[in-house]
Design a protein around this motif. Structure first.
Motif, PDB file in Angstrom:
ATOM      1  N   ALA A 111       0.849  -1.204   0.000  1.00  0.00           N
ATOM      2  CA  ALA A 111       0.000   0.000   0.000  1.00  0.00           C
ATOM      3  C   ALA A 111       0.877   1.245   0.000  1.00  0.00           C
ATOM      4  O   ALA A 111       0.576   2.245  -0.668  1.00  0.00           O
ATOM      5  CB  ALA A 111      -0.927  -0.009   1.212  1.00  0.00           C
ATOM      6  N   ASN A 112       1.992   1.168   0.695  1.00  0.00           N
ATOM      7  CA  ASN A 112       2.885   2.339   0.735  1.00  0.00           C
ATOM      8  C   ASN A 112       3.587   2.566  -0.603  1.00  0.00           C
ATOM      9  O   ASN A 112       3.811   3.710  -1.007  1.00  0.00           O
ATOM     10  CB  ASN A 112       3.918   2.172   1.868  1.00  0.00           C
ATOM     11  N   GLY A 113       3.900   1.468  -1.298  1.00  0.00           N
ATOM     12  CA  GLY A 113       4.516   1.607  -2.626  1.00  0.00           C
ATOM     13  C   GLY A 113       3.568   2.308  -3.599  1.00  0.00           C
ATOM     14  O   GLY A 113       3.966   3.199  -4.352  1.00  0.00           O
ATOM     15  N   PHE A 114       2.290   1.881  -3.584  1.00  0.00           N
ATOM     16  CA  PHE A 114       1.280   2.519  -4.443  1.00  0.00           C
ATOM     17  C   PHE A 114       1.130   3.989  -4.061  1.00  0.00           C
ATOM     18  O   PHE A 114       1.182   4.886  -4.901  1.00  0.00           O
ATOM     19  CB  PHE A 114      -0.052   1.776  -4.289  1.00  0.00           C
ATOM     20  N   ARG A 115       0.981   4.220  -2.746  1.00  0.00           N
ATOM     21  CA  ARG A 115       0.736   5.589  -2.259  1.00  0.00           C
ATOM     22  C   ARG A 115       1.912   6.514  -2.584  1.00  0.00           C
ATOM     23  O   ARG A 115       1.714   7.693  -2.904  1.00  0.00           O
ATOM     24  CB  ARG A 115       0.496   5.569  -0.750  1.00  0.00           C
ATOM     25  N   THR A 116       3.120   5.967  -2.540  1.00  0.00           N
ATOM     26  CA  THR A 116       4.301   6.809  -2.773  1.00  0.00           C
ATOM     27  C   THR A 116       4.271   7.433  -4.159  1.00  0.00           C
ATOM     28  O   THR A 116       4.539   8.630  -4.330  1.00  0.00           O
ATOM     29  CB  THR A 116       5.593   5.964  -2.582  1.00  0.00           C
ATOM     30  N   VAL A 117       3.914   6.643  -5.167  1.00  0.00           N
ATOM     31  CA  VAL A 117       3.894   7.178  -6.537  1.00  0.00           C
ATOM     32  C   VAL A 117       2.720   8.140  -6.732  1.00  0.00           C
ATOM     33  O   VAL A 117       2.850   9.195  -7.368  1.00  0.00           O
ATOM     34  CB  VAL A 117       3.905   6.023  -7.568  1.00  0.00           C
ATOM     35  N   ILE A 118       1.556   7.799  -6.148  1.00  0.00           N
ATOM     36  CA  ILE A 118       0.409   8.728  -6.210  1.00  0.00           C
ATOM     37  C   ILE A 118       0.798  10.056  -5.548  1.00  0.00           C
ATOM     38  O   ILE A 118       0.474  11.141  -6.035  1.00  0.00           O
ATOM     39  CB  ILE A 118      -0.825   8.129  -5.484  1.00  0.00           C
ATOM     40  N   ASP A 119       1.502   9.958  -4.436  1.00  0.00           N
ATOM     41  CA  ASP A 119       1.892  11.155  -3.671  1.00  0.00           C
ATOM     42  C   ASP A 119       2.848  12.050  -4.456  1.00  0.00           C
ATOM     43  O   ASP A 119       2.721  13.266  -4.441  1.00  0.00           O
ATOM     44  CB  ASP A 119       2.613  10.712  -2.378  1.00  0.00           C
ATOM     45  N   ILE A 120       3.823  11.422  -5.111  1.00  0.00           N
ATOM     46  CA  ILE A 120       4.806  12.237  -5.844  1.00  0.00           C
ATOM     47  C   ILE A 120       4.151  12.825  -7.101  1.00  0.00           C
ATOM     48  O   ILE A 120       4.189  14.040  -7.332  1.00  0.00           O
ATOM     49  CB  ILE A 120       6.044  11.400  -6.244  1.00  0.00           C
ATOM     50  N   ASP A 121       3.544  11.955  -7.908  1.00  0.00           N
ATOM     51  CA  ASP A 121       3.074  12.391  -9.231  1.00  0.00           C
ATOM     52  C   ASP A 121       1.791  13.231  -9.136  1.00  0.00           C
ATOM     53  O   ASP A 121       1.753  14.367  -9.627  1.00  0.00           O
ATOM     54  CB  ASP A 121       2.786  11.169 -10.128  1.00  0.00           C
ATOM     55  N   LEU A 122       0.760  12.665  -8.519  1.00  0.00           N
ATOM     56  CA  LEU A 122      -0.554  13.334  -8.549  1.00  0.00           C
ATOM     57  C   LEU A 122      -0.687  14.391  -7.452  1.00  0.00           C
ATOM     58  O   LEU A 122      -0.942  15.567  -7.737  1.00  0.00           O
ATOM     59  CB  LEU A 122      -1.669  12.286  -8.419  1.00  0.00           C
ATOM     60  N   ASN A 123      -0.472  13.973  -6.193  1.00  0.00           N
ATOM     61  CA  ASN A 123      -0.589  14.963  -5.118  1.00  0.00           C
ATOM     62  C   ASN A 123       0.478  16.045  -5.269  1.00  0.00           C
ATOM     63  O   ASN A 123       0.236  17.215  -4.982  1.00  0.00           O
ATOM     64  CB  ASN A 123      -0.472  14.287  -3.740  1.00  0.00           C
ATOM     65  N   GLY A 124       1.661  15.633  -5.751  1.00  0.00           N
ATOM     66  CA  GLY A 124       2.744  16.609  -5.980  1.00  0.00           C
ATOM     67  C   GLY A 124       2.343  17.654  -7.008  1.00  0.00           C
ATOM     68  O   GLY A 124       2.642  18.839  -6.859  1.00  0.00           O
ATOM     69  N   THR A 125       1.642  17.233  -8.049  1.00  0.00           N
ATOM     70  CA  THR A 125       1.208  18.192  -9.070  1.00  0.00           C
ATOM     71  C   THR A 125       0.170  19.155  -8.489  1.00  0.00           C
ATOM     72  O   THR A 125       0.226  20.368  -8.728  1.00  0.00           O
ATOM     73  CB  THR A 125       0.649  17.442 -10.300  1.00  0.00           C
ATOM     74  N   PHE A 126      -0.772  18.610  -7.694  1.00  0.00           N
ATOM     75  CA  PHE A 126      -1.734  19.510  -7.026  1.00  0.00           C
ATOM     76  C   PHE A 126      -0.987  20.503  -6.142  1.00  0.00           C
ATOM     77  O   PHE A 126      -1.244  21.712  -6.190  1.00  0.00           O
ATOM     78  CB  PHE A 126      -2.737  18.711  -6.184  1.00  0.00           C
ATOM     79  N   ASN A 127      -0.045  20.003  -5.340  1.00  0.00           N
ATOM     80  CA  ASN A 127       0.677  20.878  -4.405  1.00  0.00           C
ATOM     81  C   ASN A 127       1.428  21.990  -5.142  1.00  0.00           C
ATOM     82  O   ASN A 127       1.373  23.155  -4.746  1.00  0.00           O
ATOM     83  CB  ASN A 127       1.672  20.055  -3.573  1.00  0.00           C
ATOM     84  N   ILE A 128       2.138  21.612  -6.201  1.00  0.00           N
ATOM     85  CA  ILE A 128       2.930  22.610  -6.934  1.00  0.00           C
ATOM     86  C   ILE A 128       2.029  23.676  -7.552  1.00  0.00           C
ATOM     87  O   ILE A 128       2.259  24.882  -7.399  1.00  0.00           O
ATOM     88  CB  ILE A 128       3.776  21.914  -8.036  1.00  0.00           C
ATOM     89  N   PHE A 129       0.987  23.248  -8.247  1.00  0.00           N
ATOM     90  CA  PHE A 129       0.126  24.230  -8.925  1.00  0.00           C
ATOM     91  C   PHE A 129      -0.682  25.049  -7.910  1.00  0.00           C
ATOM     92  O   PHE A 129      -0.861  26.255  -8.059  1.00  0.00           O
ATOM     93  CB  PHE A 129      -0.801  23.536  -9.937  1.00  0.00           C
ATOM     94  N   ARG A 130      -1.186  24.373  -6.872  1.00  0.00           N
ATOM     95  CA  ARG A 130      -1.983  25.073  -5.838  1.00  0.00           C
ATOM     96  C   ARG A 130      -1.149  26.155  -5.153  1.00  0.00           C
ATOM     97  O   ARG A 130      -1.607  27.278  -4.954  1.00  0.00           O
ATOM     98  CB  ARG A 130      -2.466  24.036  -4.816  1.00  0.00           C
ATOM     99  N   ALA A 131       0.095  25.809  -4.803  1.00  0.00           N
ATOM    100  CA  ALA A 131       0.939  26.777  -4.098  1.00  0.00           C
ATOM    101  C   ALA A 131       1.487  27.845  -5.051  1.00  0.00           C
ATOM    102  O   ALA A 131       1.720  28.986  -4.637  1.00  0.00           O
ATOM    103  CB  ALA A 131       2.098  26.043  -3.406  1.00  0.00           C
ATOM    104  N   ALA A 132       1.683  27.487  -6.315  1.00  0.00           N
ATOM    105  CA  ALA A 132       2.251  28.455  -7.270  1.00  0.00           C
ATOM    106  C   ALA A 132       1.235  29.516  -7.682  1.00  0.00           C
ATOM    107  O   ALA A 132       1.622  30.626  -8.063  1.00  0.00           O
ATOM    108  CB  ALA A 132       2.753  27.727  -8.521  1.00  0.00           C
ATOM    109  N   TYR A 133      -0.046  29.176  -7.576  1.00  0.00           N
ATOM    110  CA  TYR A 133      -1.078  30.064  -8.139  1.00  0.00           C
ATOM    111  C   TYR A 133      -0.923  31.513  -7.647  1.00  0.00           C
ATOM    112  O   TYR A 133      -1.004  32.464  -8.417  1.00  0.00           O
ATOM    113  CB  TYR A 133      -2.486  29.542  -7.826  1.00  0.00           C
ATOM    114  N   ALA A 134      -0.677  31.675  -6.348  1.00  0.00           N
ATOM    115  CA  ALA A 134      -0.575  33.023  -5.762  1.00  0.00           C
ATOM    116  C   ALA A 134       0.673  33.756  -6.257  1.00  0.00           C
ATOM    117  O   ALA A 134       0.772  34.976  -6.088  1.00  0.00           O
ATOM    118  CB  ALA A 134      -0.536  32.915  -4.239  1.00  0.00           C
ATOM    119  N   LEU A 135       1.614  33.027  -6.835  1.00  0.00           N
ATOM    120  CA  LEU A 135       2.899  33.617  -7.219  1.00  0.00           C
ATOM    121  C   LEU A 135       3.040  33.742  -8.737  1.00  0.00           C
ATOM    122  O   LEU A 135       4.141  33.967  -9.247  1.00  0.00           O
ATOM    123  CB  LEU A 135       4.054  32.760  -6.668  1.00  0.00           C
ATOM    124  N   LEU A 136       1.925  33.573  -9.463  1.00  0.00           N
ATOM    125  CA  LEU A 136       1.972  33.623 -10.930  1.00  0.00           C
ATOM    126  C   LEU A 136       1.806  35.049 -11.430  1.00  0.00           C
ATOM    127  O   LEU A 136       1.082  35.849 -10.829  1.00  0.00           O
ATOM    128  CB  LEU A 136       0.833  32.784 -11.530  1.00  0.00           C
TER     129      LEU A 136
END
Ligand code: HXC
Ligand code: NAP
Length: 269
Positions: A111-136
């Motif tokens: 479960a952690n192996g699956f979650r790790t890739v979801i966390d980096i790729d998908l949640n990471g993309t949400f985090n980057i775009f969500r946090a960058a929005y105010a700085l665009l």
């Protein structure tokens, strides 16, 4: 210099942030952007690797800094983006390209192996775009997520990557709708197999496997990093001013599928 069909000063004065830009395909994009005059912040977990990659860009004459962050950690994402914005100004272009991958059947994946890739790729993309929005810089900013053919074409031993990249493709469409009114474009580049990368080293560890992959690509070869960076130049430029919420395959026809294979000689069964 990267050979590009685009004007050499196309991105002069632009501020760029590339999450996962310290190696591979995304470093290739960083090179192209820096060569075109942009100031480029590249980010990864490993601070030394990020600094070496930024040095490499500066050595080519570009303006660059390396940033250490983990896209899974929202606080570190915010801090890394702030640092880069303070140095180069509001972002014109933000790329989310950090990813993790390994070959494993679903039953061989914890479960952690699956979650790790979801966390980096998908949640990471949400985090980057969500946090960058105010700085665009708005209107006009262009956000690009790096997905993969696994988003649309299921592949065995890639349950985590297929699910994560499919999520990225849909996330981008929603963000394009929500942020379009502010003049922010959000698109996906979906590479196919790109030679000389960590991703393909993990997926095709032997020459036989490499040949078998190539036989299933319409153009019969792996792509090059410059194939992806040219598409990223288009999406960073005014040439794509009316393009948002789109998925751009850069894959030699790989995701068209080739279930009939070579053996049928192109004739109907
Ligand atoms: C099964 C594995 C595994 C493997 C790791 N895990 N490797 N399970 N088979 N080969 C499991 C671990 O056992 C652990 O679960 C969980 O995954 C997390 O592993 P960690 O090593 O603790 O994670 P971390 O240090 O955060 O590293 C993340 C990583 C790693 C994804 C596992 O490989 C990494 O950092 N990758 C970044 C570089 C990369 O992958 N680049 C390629 C991108 S290409 P347990 O249960 O034991 O705790 C790409 C698409 C290519 O994305 C498409 C081509 C067409
Ligand atoms: P790569 O060289 O392994 O690059 C991955 C980058 O992401 C590195 O900069 C890495 O730096 C960073 N990274 C990984 N985990 C991170 C985390 N948790 N937080 C922050 N940064 C992190 O990979 P690549 O093969 O060139 O692939 C690049 C992108 O293209 C990925 O999105 C991949 O899915 C996509 N893609 C690749 C191919 C291919 O043929 N290679 C095909 C289709 C799609 P650190 O290790 O220092 O963190």
């Amino acid at each position: 210099m990267t050979r590009s069909v685009f004007r050499p000063d196309l991105l002069r004065g632009k501020s760029v942030f590339i999450a996962g830009g310290t190696s591979g395909i995304n470093l290739g994009i960083a090179e192209a952007y820096a060569d075109a005059g942009a100031s480029v912040a590249i980010a990864g977990r490993d601070a030394e690797k990020a600094e070496n990659a930024a040095n490499h860009l500066r050595g080519r004459g570009g303006e660059a800094i390396g940033v250490s962050l983990d896209v899974r950690d929202y606080a570190s994402v915010e801090a890394g983006l702030e640092l880069a914005r303070n140095r180069f100004g509001e972002f014109d272009i933000v790329i989310s390209g950090a990813a993790g991958n390994f070959l494993a059947p679903a039953l061989g994946m914890s479960a952690n192996g699956f979650r790790t890739v979801i966390d980096i790729d998908l949640n990471g993309t949400f985090n980057i775009f969500r946090a960058a929005y105010a700085l665009l810089r708005k209107p006009g900013a262009s956000l690009i997520a790096i997905s993969a053919g696994q988003a649309t074409n299921p592949m065995m031993f890639q349950a985590h990557v297929c699910a994560a990249k499919a999520g990225i493709n849909m996330l981008v469409k929603v963000l394009a709708m929500e942020w379009g009114p502010a003049g922010v474009r959000v698109n996906v580049i979906s590479p196919g197999p790109i030679g000389g990368t960590e991703g393909m080293a993990r997926l095709t560890p032997t020459a036989e496997e490499e040949a078998s992959w190539k036989a299933r690509i319409a153009l019969r070869d792996f792509g090059q990093k410059s194939d992806v960076s040219e598409m990223a130049m288009f999406l960073a430029s005014d040439a794509s001013a009316y393009v948002t919420g789109s998925i751009f395959q850069c894959d030699g026809g790989w995701t068209l599928g080739n279930s009939s294979g070579e053996t049928l000689g192109g004739e109907a069964r």
